[in-house]
Design a protein around this motif. Structure first.
Motif, mmCIF file in Angstrom:
data_model
loop_
_atom_site.group_PDB
_atom_site.id
_atom_site.type_symbol
_atom_site.label_atom_id
_atom_site.label_comp_id
_atom_site.label_asym_id
_atom_site.label_seq_id
_atom_site.Cartn_x
_atom_site.Cartn_y
_atom_site.Cartn_z
ATOM 1 N N THR A 4 0.842 -1.205 0.000
ATOM 2 C CA THR A 4 0.000 0.000 0.000
ATOM 3 C C THR A 4 0.874 1.251 0.000
ATOM 4 O O THR A 4 0.614 2.207 -0.734
ATOM 5 C CB THR A 4 -0.923 0.015 1.232
ATOM 6 O OG1 THR A 4 -1.759 -1.142 1.192
ATOM 7 C CG2 THR A 4 -1.779 1.264 1.251
ATOM 8 N N MET A 5 1.934 1.244 0.822
ATOM 9 C CA MET A 5 2.821 2.400 0.885
ATOM 10 C C MET A 5 3.521 2.633 -0.453
ATOM 11 O O MET A 5 3.714 3.772 -0.873
ATOM 12 C CB MET A 5 3.869 2.216 1.992
ATOM 13 C CG MET A 5 3.368 2.559 3.381
ATOM 14 S SD MET A 5 2.768 4.262 3.523
ATOM 15 C CE MET A 5 4.232 5.180 3.107
ATOM 16 N N CYS A 6 3.890 1.549 -1.133
ATOM 17 C CA CYS A 6 4.528 1.702 -2.447
ATOM 18 C C CYS A 6 3.581 2.367 -3.428
ATOM 19 O O CYS A 6 3.988 3.235 -4.214
ATOM 20 C CB CYS A 6 4.965 0.335 -2.982
ATOM 21 S SG CYS A 6 6.395 -0.341 -2.124
ATOM 22 N N LYS A 7 2.303 1.995 -3.389
ATOM 23 C CA LYS A 7 1.317 2.616 -4.271
ATOM 24 C C LYS A 7 1.110 4.087 -3.909
ATOM 25 O O LYS A 7 0.953 4.941 -4.784
ATOM 26 C CB LYS A 7 -0.014 1.872 -4.185
ATOM 27 C CG LYS A 7 -0.015 0.531 -4.901
ATOM 28 C CD LYS A 7 -1.410 -0.068 -4.933
ATOM 29 C CE LYS A 7 -1.404 -1.363 -5.738
ATOM 30 N NZ LYS A 7 -2.756 -1.965 -5.818
ATOM 31 N N VAL A 8 1.130 4.367 -2.604
ATOM 32 C CA VAL A 8 0.994 5.757 -2.150
ATOM 33 C C VAL A 8 2.144 6.597 -2.705
ATOM 34 O O VAL A 8 1.946 7.702 -3.235
ATOM 35 C CB VAL A 8 0.978 5.821 -0.611
ATOM 36 C CG1 VAL A 8 1.139 7.267 -0.131
ATOM 37 C CG2 VAL A 8 -0.326 5.240 -0.078
ATOM 38 N N MET A 9 3.366 6.075 -2.595
ATOM 39 C CA MET A 9 4.550 6.835 -3.019
ATOM 40 C C MET A 9 4.653 6.947 -4.536
ATOM 41 O O MET A 9 5.030 7.986 -5.066
ATOM 42 C CB MET A 9 5.810 6.171 -2.461
ATOM 43 C CG MET A 9 5.937 6.268 -0.956
ATOM 44 S SD MET A 9 7.505 5.595 -0.333
ATOM 45 C CE MET A 9 7.332 3.864 -0.714
ATOM 46 N N GLN A 10 4.315 5.873 -5.238
ATOM 47 C CA GLN A 10 4.524 5.839 -6.687
ATOM 48 C C GLN A 10 3.344 6.356 -7.488
ATOM 49 O O GLN A 10 3.519 6.944 -8.556
ATOM 50 C CB GLN A 10 4.848 4.405 -7.113
ATOM 51 C CG GLN A 10 6.166 3.900 -6.549
ATOM 52 C CD GLN A 10 6.340 2.403 -6.692
ATOM 53 O OE1 GLN A 10 5.572 1.734 -7.387
ATOM 54 N NE2 GLN A 10 7.339 1.838 -6.018
ATOM 55 N N GLU A 11 2.134 6.154 -6.977
ATOM 56 C CA GLU A 11 0.944 6.498 -7.754
ATOM 57 C C GLU A 11 0.111 7.599 -7.123
ATOM 58 O O GLU A 11 -0.919 7.983 -7.660
ATOM 59 C CB GLU A 11 0.079 5.236 -7.942
ATOM 60 C CG GLU A 11 0.806 4.095 -8.630
ATOM 61 C CD GLU A 11 -0.015 2.816 -8.652
ATOM 62 O OE1 GLU A 11 -1.254 2.914 -8.481
ATOM 63 O OE2 GLU A 11 0.569 1.739 -8.824
ATOM 64 N N GLY A 12 0.542 8.097 -5.965
ATOM 65 C CA GLY A 12 -0.193 9.170 -5.319
ATOM 66 C C GLY A 12 -1.511 8.740 -4.700
ATOM 67 O O GLY A 12 -2.433 9.546 -4.546
#
Length: 698
Positions: free
Chosen positions: A30-38
């Motif tokens: 989830t954090m990766c999606k937050v960082m990469q996809e906003g």
């Protein structure tokens, strides 16, 4: 130390590797999606992340956390809270909630706001920026955050930058899709910011109140030696400076800052640090931390780091080169020409969008680097002039010429570098030389924006650059998305843009007087000072572009105009008061003491014999007495100018008055003081000279 660098690097950063190790798999994804996809972060995930972040930070010795933000002061701000919470029976536990991670509530009343807030309206908010990693500094967990008012207006430099990144990605992706690219999902702008600075001895610094109050010397005669011999540039680094650089690198590497290059600059006591490029938001955070650590590490070594753009008159000032490029999430550099730039339509489309943006928004690029300090540096044959132009080099210029004329591009073969020494290795020379005089120069696969002053936050130049290019890309996409034949339409658009905006391209010497004349003929702006350029913030064209893409509201634009104009006046006012204080309390008494001793020497000589020649003493005493009288007159002129300025209630008129009248009075006062310094005995002069300042670090 060398063998420990990989282990040291990022050890104080809650980076992706730490998250992967400490977070549950689903939370990490989830954090990766937050960082990469906003993507948005919900409270449950935030609680898990906050607890893991706290445990990691406490293990590293942290006792407090802070929402680290970048208000309109140009530096960073922090309010520290401890992790401790009462647990009963006189015991405590260490806790940190998702709510504390996501949102803070600092006092917003005393930060610059340009009329967005009244003094009594104190509430403001900080909001976690999960795209920039948290880090530990001075036993405190620092959480990068945006800062905005109770009404939601941006009160900081990070918020517009984040907005501009979204705007740029949206418009760049429209262009990317037209080329049939289904793999790319995000486009980012990347930056590497080279940082120039001066290092001087702390004991010498503390004897110069102009440096302490203003960051630059307001008086000072030229020393016998300056930078004329070019012997400092890339010279051997002095042991004391090398020790500083080594400690600085270690501190930067701990925080994951890719400090790569260090060397002596042109002026004595001047140096430069350059990092590896990264995403613009992180690059901005890193540069703010770098400037802070430079000062802190210097202090440990008995030094002072000066970041003012022009700390010494007659000596090269310091800038910050903003190396800007465009990258996709798949690793492609969209400003990479490739082997056949003339056939690389995607590269050409992004290139001409940038050319058009720089031409149409010269005013905003000039404004993005405007400050009272940078006014002393720009156009002084040590930095680009205040005229914005672009350098593309011979190779790219030939491509653009062929596009304009419709002729086939005849690219030149790569040439082998030969220097006539057989033992030296041969290598291919670059197709284009560099141009250090250009404000905005192409350097292979990026543009180097060279107008930034050394003290500036890079957030403003980059959110402006992101926005104006996004605006041009949006116009391009509007045309190309409805074209019957994309390739034909794209080629036509590229050619038209080259023809319409070629005036902004200049590959020659930007320092020359001839270029100033030529630029005027081309219709380019020459906005020499901050006061000249600030009104352009409020032009309809600029307000439309920034509001259209949601980067700034009209209210936020007006507030920034007010902050910058007020800041300019305050800086010059403080400098003028400092000059008066030094002139009256230090310089005049010193000159009087020297003249008194000269007079006593003359008297004593004549008592011994009237035949003793006193011509030199008499001449010097008369000259200094006359200069002192003129100096007092200039003091009164500056005092009168400040009194007049104090009565003015129109902000723009007041700034104009400071620019045209107060600064002139300061220059005239300094001219006499510097002349007196050249004549007064060294032991009488009240503060260290330029020689002591520039050559004291051995």
């Amino acid at each position: 130390m060398e063998n420990k660098v990989p282990e040291l690097f990022g050890s104080m950063v809650f980076h992706e590797g730490v998250m992967k190790e400490r977070l549950p798999k689903s939370t990490y994804k989830t954090m990766c999606k937050v960082m990469q996809e906003g993507k948005r972060l919900d409270k449950e995930v935030a609680d898990i992340v906050a607890n893991a972040m706290k445990d990691w930070a406490v293990e590293k010795g942290a006792t407090h956390f802070t929402h680290w933000f970048q208000p309109m002061t140009g530096i960073t701000a922090e309010k520290h809270d401890s992790f401790i919470a009462p647990a009963g029976n006189g015991q405590i536990i260490m806790e940190f909630s998702g709510k504390e991670l996501i949102q803070g509530e600092p006092d917003a009343s005393s930060f610059p706001n340009g009329g967005l807030r009244c003094t009594f309206e104190a509430r403001g908010y900080t909001a976690w920026d999960p795209t920039s990693f948290a880090f530990i500094k001075d036993n405190t967990l620092c959480i990068p955050t945006a800062f905005y008012s109770y009404g939601g207006q941006a009160l900081d430099k990070k918020t517009p930058l984040l907005r501009s990144m979204e705007a740029f990605n949206k418009q760049a992706m429209r262009i990317i899709k037209l080329f049939g690219d289904t793999e790319t999902s995000r486009v980012n702008t990347t930056v590497g910011s080279e940082q120039e600075y001066f290092l001087i001895d702390k004991d010498v610094y503390l004897k110069r109140w102009d440096l302490v109050y203003c960051g630059r010397t307001l008086f000072g005669a030229k020393p016998p030696k300056g930078q004329e011999l070019d012997d400092h540039y890339f010279g051997a680094i002095k042991p004391r400076v090398k020790a500083f650089m080594s400690d600085l690198n270690e501190e930067l590497w701990k925080l994951g800052i890719l400090s790569k290059t260090e060397h002596n600059e042109v002026a004595p006591a001047q140096h430069e640090l350059a990092p590896v490029f990264t995403t613009v938001n992180i690059a901005c955070d890193h540069n703010q931390v770098t400037m802070e650590l430079m000062k802190k590490v210097a202090d440990k070594h008995g030094l002072v780091c000066l970041l003012h753009e022009k700390p010494f008159d007659g000596v090269n000032g310091s800038g910050k080169h903003n190396n800007w490029s465009i990258s996709t999430d798949k690793g492609a550099n969209l400003l990479e020409p490739g082997d056949s730039p003339s056939e690389n339509t995607r590269f050409l489309l992004f290139l001409v969008a940038l050319i058009k943006a720089v031409d149409e928004y010269q005013d905003m690029l000039r404004l993005s680097v405007a400050s009272a300090g940078n006014d002393h540096r720009l156009g002084a044959n040590e930095a680009p002039p205040a005229i914005v132009s672009m350098f593309v080099g011979e190779d790219l210029q030939a491509v653009l010429d062929s596009i304009e004329s419709g002729a086939e591009y005849a690219g030149k073969d790569r040439e082998m570098m030969k220097v006539g020494v057989h033992v030296l290795p041969r290598f291919f020379k670059d197709t284009t030389d560099r141009n250090r005089t250009s404000p905005f120069a192409f350097t292979g696969n990026k543009f180097e924006f060279r107008m930034l002053g050394s003290a500036v936050s890079i957030a403003c130049p980059n959110f402006i650059l992101n926005t104006i290019v996004a605006e041009e890309l949006s116009k391009f996409a509007d045309q190309l998305e409805v074209a019957e034949d994309f390739t034909t339409a794209a080629n036509k658009l590229i050619r038209k843009t080259v023809i319409d905006h070629k005036r902004i391209i200049f590959n020659g010497n930007n320092y020359s007087d001839e270029w100033v004349v030529e630029a005027e003929k081309r219709g380019l702006l020459n906005l020499k000072t901050t006061v000249d350029v600030l009104p352009y913030y409020l032009s309809e064209k600029n307000i439309t572009a920034f509001t259209k893409h949601g980067v700034l509201t009209e209210e936020e634009i007006h507030s920034r105009y007010e902050i910058l104009m007020e800041g300019y006046v305050k800086v010059v006012h403080i400098e003028a008061l400092t000059m008066l204080d030094l002139a009256k309390k230090s310089i005049l008494p010193a000159v009087s003491a020297y003249v008194k001793d000269l007079a006593e020497t003359i008297t004593l000589k004549r008592q011994v014999s009237t035949a003793i020649n006193c011509t030199s003493e008499e001449g010097l005493a008369v000259e200094l007495s006359d200069l002192s009288a003129a100096f007092v007159d200039k003091i009164k002129s500056l005092e009168a100018a400040l009194a007049t300025a104090k009565e003015m209630d129109d902000e723009k008129a007041e700034a104009e008055y400071y620019k045209d009248t107060v600064l002139l009075a300061m220059t005239e006062l300094r001219g006499i003081a510097d002349k007196m310094e050249e004549e007064v005995g060294e032991k009488y002069w009240p503060f260290p000279t330029y020689g002591a300042l520039l050559f004291s670090v051995l």
